[in-house]
Design a protein around this motif. Structure first.
Motif, PDB file in Angstrom:
ATOM      1  N   VAL A  48       0.811  -1.219   0.000  1.00  0.00           N
ATOM      2  CA  VAL A  48       0.000   0.000   0.000  1.00  0.00           C
ATOM      3  C   VAL A  48       0.845   1.270   0.000  1.00  0.00           C
ATOM      4  N   ALA A  49       2.050   1.187   0.545  1.00  0.00           N
ATOM      5  CA  ALA A  49       2.903   2.377   0.570  1.00  0.00           C
ATOM      6  C   ALA A  49       4.345   1.946   0.785  1.00  0.00           C
ATOM      7  N   ARG A  50       5.273   2.739   0.274  1.00  0.00           N
ATOM      8  CA  ARG A  50       6.678   2.450   0.520  1.00  0.00           C
ATOM      9  C   ARG A  50       7.450   3.758   0.620  1.00  0.00           C
ATOM     10  N   ILE A  51       8.565   3.672   1.330  1.00  0.00           N
ATOM     11  CA  ILE A  51       9.414   4.830   1.504  1.00  0.00           C
ATOM     12  C   ILE A  51      10.856   4.394   1.328  1.00  0.00           C
ATOM     13  N   SER A  52      11.581   5.140   0.515  1.00  0.00           N
ATOM     14  CA  SER A  52      12.972   4.789   0.240  1.00  0.00           C
ATOM     15  C   SER A  52      13.888   5.381   1.304  1.00  0.00           C
ATOM     16  N   THR A  53      15.153   5.043   1.210  1.00  0.00           N
ATOM     17  CA  THR A  53      16.136   5.570   2.161  1.00  0.00           C
ATOM     18  C   THR A  53      16.333   7.073   2.003  1.00  0.00           C
ATOM     19  N   THR A  54      15.924   7.621   0.863  1.00  0.00           N
ATOM     20  CA  THR A  54      16.027   9.072   0.643  1.00  0.00           C
ATOM     21  C   THR A  54      14.723   9.795   0.970  1.00  0.00           C
ATOM     22  N   GLY A  55      13.722   9.038   1.396  1.00  0.00           N
ATOM     23  CA  GLY A  55      12.452   9.656   1.765  1.00  0.00           C
ATOM     24  C   GLY A  55      11.427   9.720   0.655  1.00  0.00           C
ATOM     25  N   SER A  56      11.753   9.180  -0.491  1.00  0.00           N
ATOM     26  CA  SER A  56      10.802   9.156  -1.593  1.00  0.00           C
ATOM     27  C   SER A  56       9.689   8.162  -1.287  1.00  0.00           C
ATOM     28  N   THR A  57       8.445   8.557  -1.553  1.00  0.00           N
ATOM     29  CA  THR A  57       7.297   7.704  -1.201  1.00  0.00           C
ATOM     30  C   THR A  57       6.446   7.398  -2.427  1.00  0.00           C
ATOM     31  N   THR A  58       5.820   6.236  -2.390  1.00  0.00           N
ATOM     32  CA  THR A  58       4.831   5.874  -3.392  1.00  0.00           C
ATOM     33  C   THR A  58       3.676   5.182  -2.698  1.00  0.00           C
ATOM     34  N   TYR A  59       2.489   5.261  -3.323  1.00  0.00           N
ATOM     35  CA  TYR A  59       1.271   4.735  -2.724  1.00  0.00           C
ATOM     36  C   TYR A  59       0.451   3.967  -3.757  1.00  0.00           C
ATOM     37  N   ALA A  60      -0.274   2.990  -3.257  1.00  0.00           N
ATOM     38  CA  ALA A  60      -1.253   2.325  -4.096  1.00  0.00           C
ATOM     39  C   ALA A  60      -2.391   3.300  -4.379  1.00  0.00           C
ATOM     40  N   ASP A  61      -3.013   3.154  -5.523  1.00  0.00           N
ATOM     41  CA  ASP A  61      -4.095   4.069  -5.899  1.00  0.00           C
ATOM     42  C   ASP A  61      -5.221   4.078  -4.857  1.00  0.00           C
ATOM     43  N   ALA A  62      -5.479   2.935  -4.244  1.00  0.00           N
ATOM     44  CA  ALA A  62      -6.599   2.810  -3.310  1.00  0.00           C
ATOM     45  C   ALA A  62      -6.419   3.653  -2.049  1.00  0.00           C
TER      46      ALA A  62
END
Length: 113
Positions: A48-62
């Motif tokens: 549903v969500a992830r965060i990289s070591t640099t703080g970049s985030t991505t999310y599932a559309d839902a």
């Protein structure tokens, strides 16, 4: 790295909020990008969500626009702030490094209508 431990789940009414925590005894980003996943019985686990070591985030559309993933390296903890919860968000939530092999116990989130 010791398996992170999830906490913060519970029961909430639709429209409510919860904050999940994922705490590690060592460097929470030691295995790279961290993710929050969820699973409903009978269905595949989904990221549903992830965060990289640099703080970049991505999310599932839902969950986009409702959930926020963040990390606190000083506390070795990754959080998932969940707002405007819906009954379809009901699931067991897990955190894990994307590259890690093993899953923790997870934390149950139940959203009532």
């Amino acid at each position: 790295q010791v398996q992170p431990v999830e906490s913060g789940g519970g029961m909430v009414q639709a429209g409510g909020s919860l904050r999940l925590s994922c705490a590690a005894s060592g460097n929470i980003f030691g295995f790279g990008t961290m993710g929050w996943y969820r699973q409903v019985p009978g269905k595949q686990r989904e990221l549903v969500a992830r965060i990289s070591t640099t703080g970049s985030t991505t999310y599932a559309d839902a969950v986009k626009g409702r959930f926020t993933i963040s990390g606190n390296t000083a506390k070795n903890t990754v959080y998932l702030q969940m707002n405007s919860l819906k009954p379809e968000d009901t699931a067991v939530y897990y955190c894990k490094a994307i590259a890690a092999l093993y899953w923790g116990q997870g934390t149950q989130v139940t959203v009532s209508s």
